[in-house]
Design an enzyme around this catalytic site. Structure first.
Site, PDB file in Angstrom:
ATOM      1  N   ARG A  13       8.377  11.916 -25.080  1.00 28.95           N
ATOM      2  CA  ARG A  13       8.272  11.962 -23.608  1.00 28.95           C
ATOM      3  C   ARG A  13       8.741  13.322 -23.062  1.00 28.95           C
ATOM      4  O   ARG A  13       7.949  14.132 -22.594  1.00 28.95           O
ATOM      5  CB  ARG A  13       9.086  10.807 -23.004  1.00 28.95           C
ATOM      6  CG  ARG A  13       8.839  10.583 -21.516  1.00 28.95           C
ATOM      7  CD  ARG A  13       9.573  11.526 -20.605  1.00 28.95           C
ATOM      8  NE  ARG A  13      11.026  11.467 -20.742  1.00 28.95           N
ATOM      9  CZ  ARG A  13      11.853  12.323 -20.145  1.00 28.95           C
ATOM     10  NH1 ARG A  13      11.371  13.307 -19.393  1.00 28.95           N
ATOM     11  NH2 ARG A  13      13.162  12.239 -20.324  1.00 28.95           N
ATOM     12  N   ASP A  14      10.038  13.586 -23.174  1.00 26.35           N
ATOM     13  CA  ASP A  14      10.581  14.818 -22.567  1.00 26.35           C
ATOM     14  C   ASP A  14       9.994  16.038 -23.266  1.00 26.35           C
ATOM     15  O   ASP A  14       9.746  17.078 -22.646  1.00 26.35           O
ATOM     16  CB  ASP A  14      12.115  14.814 -22.691  1.00 26.35           C
ATOM     17  CG  ASP A  14      12.803  15.681 -21.654  1.00 26.35           C
ATOM     18  OD1 ASP A  14      12.149  16.546 -21.069  1.00 26.35           O
ATOM     19  OD2 ASP A  14      14.014  15.498 -21.441  1.00 26.35           O
ATOM     20  N   HIS A  41      22.479  13.538 -21.858  1.00 19.42           N
ATOM     21  CA  HIS A  41      21.125  14.038 -22.104  1.00 19.42           C
ATOM     22  C   HIS A  41      21.177  15.556 -21.891  1.00 19.42           C
ATOM     23  O   HIS A  41      21.031  16.059 -20.787  1.00 19.42           O
ATOM     24  CB  HIS A  41      20.180  13.360 -21.095  1.00 19.42           C
ATOM     25  CG  HIS A  41      18.764  13.826 -21.112  1.00 19.42           C
ATOM     26  ND1 HIS A  41      17.736  13.086 -21.682  1.00 19.42           N
ATOM     27  CD2 HIS A  41      18.169  14.931 -20.609  1.00 19.42           C
ATOM     28  CE1 HIS A  41      16.587  13.729 -21.524  1.00 19.42           C
ATOM     29  NE2 HIS A  41      16.823  14.855 -20.870  1.00 19.42           N
ATOM     30  N   HIS A  87      20.077  19.431 -22.434  1.00 22.40           N
ATOM     31  CA  HIS A  87      19.094  20.424 -22.861  1.00 22.40           C
ATOM     32  C   HIS A  87      19.876  21.601 -23.458  1.00 22.40           C
ATOM     33  O   HIS A  87      20.999  21.888 -23.052  1.00 22.40           O
ATOM     34  CB  HIS A  87      18.215  20.841 -21.682  1.00 22.40           C
ATOM     35  CG  HIS A  87      17.202  19.780 -21.333  1.00 22.40           C
ATOM     36  ND1 HIS A  87      15.880  19.873 -21.692  1.00 22.40           N
ATOM     37  CD2 HIS A  87      17.339  18.584 -20.718  1.00 22.40           C
ATOM     38  CE1 HIS A  87      15.236  18.792 -21.283  1.00 22.40           C
ATOM     39  NE2 HIS A  87      16.098  17.987 -20.688  1.00 22.40           N
ATOM     40  N   CYS A 127      11.566  20.274 -18.453  1.00 22.02           N
ATOM     41  CA  CYS A 127      11.047  19.548 -17.287  1.00 22.02           C
ATOM     42  C   CYS A 127      10.133  20.513 -16.537  1.00 22.02           C
ATOM     43  O   CYS A 127      10.576  21.573 -16.098  1.00 22.02           O
ATOM     44  CB  CYS A 127      12.201  19.084 -16.393  1.00 22.02           C
ATOM     45  SG  CYS A 127      11.628  18.318 -14.863  1.00 22.02           S
TER      46      CYS A 127
END
Ligand code: HMG
Ligand code: MG
Length: 303
Positions: free
Chosen positions: A16-17, A208, A210, A241
């Site tokens: 997904r990400d 979460h 990055h 994102c």
């Protein structure tokens, strides 16, 4: 080090990400192969896609077909991002047992990402979450930009805490705190988590991170010592994102599992198979992936 747990849970967000941020969409069949490889490696929580607008995220426009084609794997939970009632209907039609709702701790990122104010977003959640929960779906929440916003800079952690509390009250079983653009450093992480853990149980929180500035594992280590037991990561370090300029890959799953293995913290994941899944991910996106273990290999020459 004190307070190390015997086991932690790794929540995989690569399909997904990771794939939401690739310039070219990966074919559905290839995505299915990647998800299967991740499950074979022992990942038990995999975020597979997003039921968002295909105009906003064309890379995941095949969400219905992908989710509908997945063969359930015992012990593995597939989840998907879901911003509204339309997304919920799609998730239900595809038989997805868990959705993830998302908002940001900063107003500007929230608007750029989902075209609504934070208050409007919460209204949307209030509107459709009861239907999801009544049907037995599990709901996870994200609070993005907790460590900083690409548009507003510093973000008040009080705001992120308030929103996390609201998401839990709305029925989320866990809230994942996002360092969306990878700006956080360890003492900042300690300060943020101290504030959160004074009010919320650690098991309802996840991190979460990055890895934009190479700080993700250092921040995870702080979280681990402070009691966080779920960490999000993306295979090979895929990720970003599209509505957060400067956001690059997530913490690579292989790097996280390598560190945890080395510290004797169990994850249930086979690192060699995970590494092979990373090779597959790299072939699918057709560019070198940044994960350190992915690039160096699992073992030293002597081993
Ligand atoms: P909007 O344009 O304001 O929505 O988008 P709308 O309700 O006005 O609808 C506009 C059109 O979209 C309509 O279609 C709707 O039917 C359609 P039209 O009539 O024009 O043909 N639509 C949908 N179609 C399919 N599925 C849906 C859906 N909803 C509306 N669910 C919306 C609002 C939220 C939909 C849009 O802004 C959107 O999809 N945003 C998604 C952005 C996104 O996915 N960003 C990346 C994920 S977040 C992230 O990466 C951060 C995270 O990893 C944590 C971290 O790192 O911090 C989670
Ligand atoms: Mg993210």
């Amino acid at each position: 080090m004190s307070h190390l747990p015997e086991r932690v849970s790794v929540y995989e967000v690569g399909p997904r990400d990771g794939l939401q941020n690739e310039p070219a969409a990966v074919g559905t069949v290839l995505k299915l192969r990647l998800i299967e490889a991740l499950a074979r490696a022992g990942l038990q929580r995999i975020e597979i896609t997003s039921f968002v607008s295909p105009r906003w995220i064309p890379q995941l426009a095949d969400a219905d077909e992908l989710a509908g084609s997945l063969v359930p794997i015992p012990g593995v939970t597939f989840s998907a991002l879901c911003p509204n009632a339309r997304g919920l209907a799609r998730a239900q039609a595809a038989g997805i047992p868990e959705i993830a709702i998302f908002l940001s701790a900063s107003e500007t990122h929230n608007r750029r990402n989902i075209n609504k104010s934070i208050a409007q977003t919460l209204e949307v959640f209030r509107g459709f979450l009861p239907a999801a929960l009544e049907q037995g779906m599990r709901v996870r929440g994200y609070v993005s930009t907790t460590w900083g916003c690409p548009y507003e800079g510093e973000v008040d952690p009080k705001r992120a805490l308030e929103l996390s509390r609201t998401l839990l009250q709305l029925g989320c079983y866990q809230v994942s705190l996002g360092d969306t653009i990878g700006v956080g450093t360890p003492l900042q992480t300690r300060a943020i988590l101290q504030r959160f853990l004074a009010e919320l149980p650690a098991e309802q929180l996840a991190m979460h991170m990055h890895d934009t500035r190479g700080q993700a594992l250092a921040n995870v280590l702080v979280g681990l010592e402070m009691g966080i037991r779920t960490f999000d990561a993306a295979i090979g370090g895929l990720g970003g994102c599209p509505y957060a300029p400067g956001a690059s890959g997530n913490l690579a799953t292989e790097d996280l599992v390598y560190m945890l293995d080395g510290m004797g913290v169990a994850t249930g994941i086979d690192l060699q198979r995970l590494w092979e899944a990373g090779r597959l991910a790299e072939a699918l996106v057709n560019r070198p992936l940044p994960g350190r273990v992915h690039r160096a290999g699992v073992r030293s020459l002597k081993a």
